[in-house]
Each structure stands twice: as structure tokens, then as C-alpha cells.
Design a protein around this motif. Structure first.
Motif, PDB file in Angstrom:
ATOM      1  N   LEU A  10     -19.753   2.147   2.264  1.00 28.85           N
ATOM      2  CA  LEU A  10     -18.452   1.985   2.917  1.00 28.85           C
ATOM      3  C   LEU A  10     -18.070   0.513   3.050  1.00 28.85           C
ATOM      4  O   LEU A  10     -16.889   0.160   2.959  1.00 28.85           O
ATOM      5  CB  LEU A  10     -18.464   2.653   4.296  1.00 28.85           C
ATOM      6  CG  LEU A  10     -18.500   4.185   4.307  1.00 28.85           C
ATOM      7  CD1 LEU A  10     -18.565   4.694   5.741  1.00 28.85           C
ATOM      8  CD2 LEU A  10     -17.279   4.765   3.594  1.00 28.85           C
ATOM      9  N   GLU A  65      -4.929   5.013   2.589  1.00 23.65           N
ATOM     10  CA  GLU A  65      -5.283   5.651   1.324  1.00 23.65           C
ATOM     11  C   GLU A  65      -4.340   6.789   0.929  1.00 23.65           C
ATOM     12  O   GLU A  65      -4.001   6.930  -0.246  1.00 23.65           O
ATOM     13  CB  GLU A  65      -6.722   6.161   1.395  1.00 23.65           C
ATOM     14  CG  GLU A  65      -7.743   5.051   1.554  1.00 23.65           C
ATOM     15  CD  GLU A  65      -9.154   5.587   1.700  1.00 23.65           C
ATOM     16  OE1 GLU A  65      -9.532   6.459   0.896  1.00 23.65           O
ATOM     17  OE2 GLU A  65      -9.862   5.152   2.623  1.00 23.65           O
ATOM     18  N   ILE A 117     -10.709   3.620  12.822  1.00 18.74           N
ATOM     19  CA  ILE A 117     -11.000   3.438  11.397  1.00 18.74           C
ATOM     20  C   ILE A 117     -10.498   4.633  10.592  1.00 18.74           C
ATOM     21  O   ILE A 117      -9.936   4.471   9.501  1.00 18.74           O
ATOM     22  CB  ILE A 117     -12.515   3.235  11.179  1.00 18.74           C
ATOM     23  CG1 ILE A 117     -12.980   1.941  11.843  1.00 18.74           C
ATOM     24  CG2 ILE A 117     -12.847   3.215   9.685  1.00 18.74           C
ATOM     25  CD1 ILE A 117     -14.487   1.754  11.839  1.00 18.74           C
ATOM     26  N   ALA A 118     -10.679   5.835  11.143  1.00 18.68           N
ATOM     27  CA  ALA A 118     -10.227   7.047  10.450  1.00 18.68           C
ATOM     28  C   ALA A 118      -8.709   7.055  10.290  1.00 18.68           C
ATOM     29  O   ALA A 118      -8.190   7.405   9.225  1.00 18.68           O
ATOM     30  CB  ALA A 118     -10.687   8.285  11.221  1.00 18.68           C
ATOM     31  N   GLY A 163     -14.828  -1.028   1.546  1.00 13.56           N
ATOM     32  CA  GLY A 163     -13.887  -1.759   2.375  1.00 13.56           C
ATOM     33  C   GLY A 163     -13.485  -3.088   1.762  1.00 13.56           C
ATOM     34  O   GLY A 163     -12.303  -3.471   1.790  1.00 13.56           O
ATOM     35  N   SER A 194      -7.038  -0.840   6.102  1.00 19.35           N
ATOM     36  CA  SER A 194      -8.055   0.210   5.988  1.00 19.35           C
ATOM     37  C   SER A 194      -9.392  -0.383   5.551  1.00 19.35           C
ATOM     38  O   SER A 194     -10.444  -0.032   6.097  1.00 19.35           O
ATOM     39  CB  SER A 194      -7.597   1.266   4.981  1.00 19.35           C
ATOM     40  OG  SER A 194      -8.643   2.167   4.679  1.00 19.35           O
ATOM     41  N   GLY A 195      -9.352  -1.291   4.586  1.00 18.63           N
ATOM     42  CA  GLY A 195     -10.575  -1.920   4.098  1.00 18.63           C
ATOM     43  C   GLY A 195     -11.290  -2.714   5.164  1.00 18.63           C
ATOM     44  O   GLY A 195     -12.529  -2.670   5.276  1.00 18.63           O
ATOM     45  N   CYS A 240     -11.093  -2.351  -0.980  1.00 20.09           N
ATOM     46  CA  CYS A 240      -9.773  -2.018  -0.448  1.00 20.09           C
ATOM     47  C   CYS A 240      -9.010  -3.278  -0.050  1.00 20.09           C
ATOM     48  O   CYS A 240      -7.800  -3.385  -0.290  1.00 20.09           O
ATOM     49  CB  CYS A 240      -9.908  -1.094   0.766  1.00 20.09           C
ATOM     50  SG  CYS A 240     -10.350   0.608   0.369  1.00 20.09           S
ATOM     51  N   LEU A 282      -3.571  -0.639   2.828  1.00 20.63           N
ATOM     52  CA  LEU A 282      -4.891  -0.481   2.210  1.00 20.63           C
ATOM     53  C   LEU A 282      -5.825  -1.596   2.650  1.00 20.63           C
ATOM     54  O   LEU A 282      -7.013  -1.356   2.892  1.00 20.63           O
ATOM     55  CB  LEU A 282      -4.754  -0.477   0.685  1.00 20.63           C
ATOM     56  CG  LEU A 282      -6.046  -0.158  -0.086  1.00 20.63           C
ATOM     57  CD1 LEU A 282      -6.498   1.268   0.200  1.00 20.63           C
ATOM     58  CD2 LEU A 282      -5.843  -0.339  -1.590  1.00 20.63           C
ATOM     59  N   SER A 330      -7.757   4.447   7.734  1.00 22.27           N
ATOM     60  CA  SER A 330      -8.101   4.923   6.398  1.00 22.27           C
ATOM     61  C   SER A 330      -7.051   5.896   5.876  1.00 22.27           C
ATOM     62  O   SER A 330      -6.617   5.808   4.722  1.00 22.27           O
ATOM     63  CB  SER A 330      -9.469   5.598   6.426  1.00 22.27           C
ATOM     64  OG  SER A 330      -9.763   6.204   5.187  1.00 22.27           O
ATOM     65  N   PHE A 366     -13.413  -0.497   7.271  1.00 24.90           N
ATOM     66  CA  PHE A 366     -14.682  -0.084   6.670  1.00 24.90           C
ATOM     67  C   PHE A 366     -15.716  -1.203   6.674  1.00 24.90           C
ATOM     68  O   PHE A 366     -16.924  -0.938   6.714  1.00 24.90           O
ATOM     69  CB  PHE A 366     -14.456   0.415   5.241  1.00 24.90           C
ATOM     70  CG  PHE A 366     -13.840   1.779   5.169  1.00 24.90           C
ATOM     71  CD1 PHE A 366     -14.439   2.862   5.764  1.00 24.90           C
ATOM     72  CD2 PHE A 366     -12.636   1.982   4.494  1.00 24.90           C
ATOM     73  CE1 PHE A 366     -13.874   4.129   5.698  1.00 24.90           C
ATOM     74  CE2 PHE A 366     -12.053   3.234   4.424  1.00 24.90           C
ATOM     75  CZ  PHE A 366     -12.681   4.312   5.028  1.00 24.90           C
TER      76      PHE A 366
END
Length: 237
Positions: A152, A211, A203-204, A156, A183-184, A159, A180, A207, A187
Motif C-alpha cells: 500500500l 480512484e 483513508i478509505a 500510495g 488518496s496516495g 498514486c 488521486l 481512496s 496510503f
């Protein structure tokens, strides 16, 4: 490689979106859904019973996880082809980063399979008591989780790099790159898993926001071919 290079930018984009979707489905099923269903936290005996009692499901989770690696490689290669007109060096760096991540993803798949092989026993494991085999199997599942966390982190970083490239591109919406990249960064916190676990809900969400819109945009819209060609011609020039 030659066929991918010769394909139209819009086709590459749509296939990238398809492989992104397939990777998400297979990796999530194998590494999250199946594992969470069978592993009982703190109980090696109950976990072992679940694995041996659902052997076909466990094999399916392993196969799904491993197939996800192939989808991830295809997705990464297509994104490299799409984004190299923006900055070839940075796009190549992103490709190397995600290939390391894919190698870790493959390692998690084999660590995933180890508990079943241990619990099934055999002549080489006859010296171990059942309780010891159960504890050993649970340890490999924990190693699988740690390796997945490392995967991950590399994902990340990819991303974040890819998000920057999308932001600098002229053929994809900049907001997709921003989301994105955010999101990275989420991670990357898996460098210290306890901190990441504490932030998991955020984080979820990051993400999903980073994504899913990219995935849908690539599949439905692709890229602006004219602008992609213009940026590619400038890069060559």
C-alpha cells in the motif's frame, strides 16, 4: 509492448480503467473479504478451523489475489503509456515504483497461501503439535498483512506521482490528479501501520474519492485525443 504503444490514446485510457476496476475487485476479494471472513483475531485455533473448513474459498482468495497482480501490472503499464508525454522521466519513475509494489503484492499472495499448506501438514511438519501449526499459520497471516501494508505504501507513492502527472496533463481533468494524489498520501501513512489504522476511515474515503472518479472517467470518457497528441508532439519536439 508494441501493440500497446500503437493503440489509440482513448483505447489505452479505457483499458486502463478496466484493468483498474478488475484489480480492485480481485485484490479486495482475496486480501480483504476472504481474509477477514476466515481470520479470527487472537484465536489461532478458530482461524485454523475456518481455513480448513473453507479450503475452496481460501484457494479462490489466493487465486483472486494473484490474478490481481497481473491486472495491476497491465493498469500501470497503460498509465505509463498515457502519461509519458507529460513527463517521461517522472512517468518512468512512477512505473518503477508500482512494479516494486506489484512485487510486494505478489509476495502477499504467497504468504496468503502458506497457512493452508502449514495446516494441511505433511511429513516435513510432523514434528509440530497441532497448536504449534495453528500458531505458525496465524503468524504467516500476520506477515501477509504486514507485506500488504508495504504494498500500500508503494501504491500510495505511485498514486501521488500519477496524480501529479494527471494534474500537469492537458488531456485529463486536473481535479482527478488532485484527488488521486490525496488518496496516495493516505496510503503512504501505512509506513507506520498503527497510525494508518487510526486514520483508516479517512483513508478509505480519500481512496474512494481518488480512484473511483478516475476509473469511471477513463472507462467512459477516455482522454482528449487531440490534446494528448499535442502534448505528445511537444514532448517529442
Amino acid at each position: 509492448m508494441e501493440r500497446i504503444a500503437e493503440a489509440s490514446p482513448r483505447f489505452k485510457a479505457r483499458m486502463a480503467g478496466v484493468f483498474q476496476l478488475l484489480e480492485a475487485l480481485t485484490a479486495t476479494f482475496g486480501q480483504v473479504i476472504v481474509r477477514d471472513r476466515l481470520v479470527v483475531a487472537g484465536s489461532a485455533a478458530a482461524t485454523a478451523a475456518n481455513i480448513l473448513g473453507h479450503e475452496r474459498l481460501f484457494w479462490l482468495g489466493f487465486a483472486s489475489s494473484l490474478i490481481g497482480v497481473a491486472f495491476h501490472i497491465a493498469w500501470a503499464l497503460l498509465m505509463y503509456e498515457l502519461l509519458k508525454p507529460v513527463n517521461r522521466t517522472l512517468s518512468l519513475l512512477a512505473a518503477f515504483v508500482i512494479l516494486v509494489g506489484c512485487a510486494m503484492q505478489a509476495l502477499t499472495s504467497f504468504l496468503y497461501l502458506a497457512p493452508l499448506l502449514i495446516l494441511q501438514g505433511g511429513p516435513s511438519l510432523s514434528a509440530f503439535a497441532p497448536e504449534q501449526l495453528q500458531a505458525l499459520a496465524l503468524m504467516f497471516l500476520k506477515l501477509n498483512a504486514y507485506a500488504f501494508n508495504i504494498d500500500l505504501v508503494f501504491f500510495g507513492l505511485w498514486c501521488a506521482l500519477t496524480g501529479y502527472l494527471i494534474f500537469r496533463s492537458t488531456f485529463l481533468p486536473r481535479i482527478l490528479g488532485v484527488l488521486l494524489a490525496i488518496s496516495g498520501l493516505g496510503f503512504v501513512t501505512y509506513l507506520y501501520p498503527p497510525f494508518a489504522y487510526h486514520l483508516f476511515p479517512y483513508i478509505a474515503v480519500a481512496s474512494a474519492l481518488g480512484e473511483i472518479p478516475l476509473e469511471l472517467w477513463l472507462i467512459v470518457m477516455g482522454v482528449n485525443v487531440q490534446r494528448w497528441k499535442e502534448q505528445a508532439s511537444v514532448a517529442v519536439g
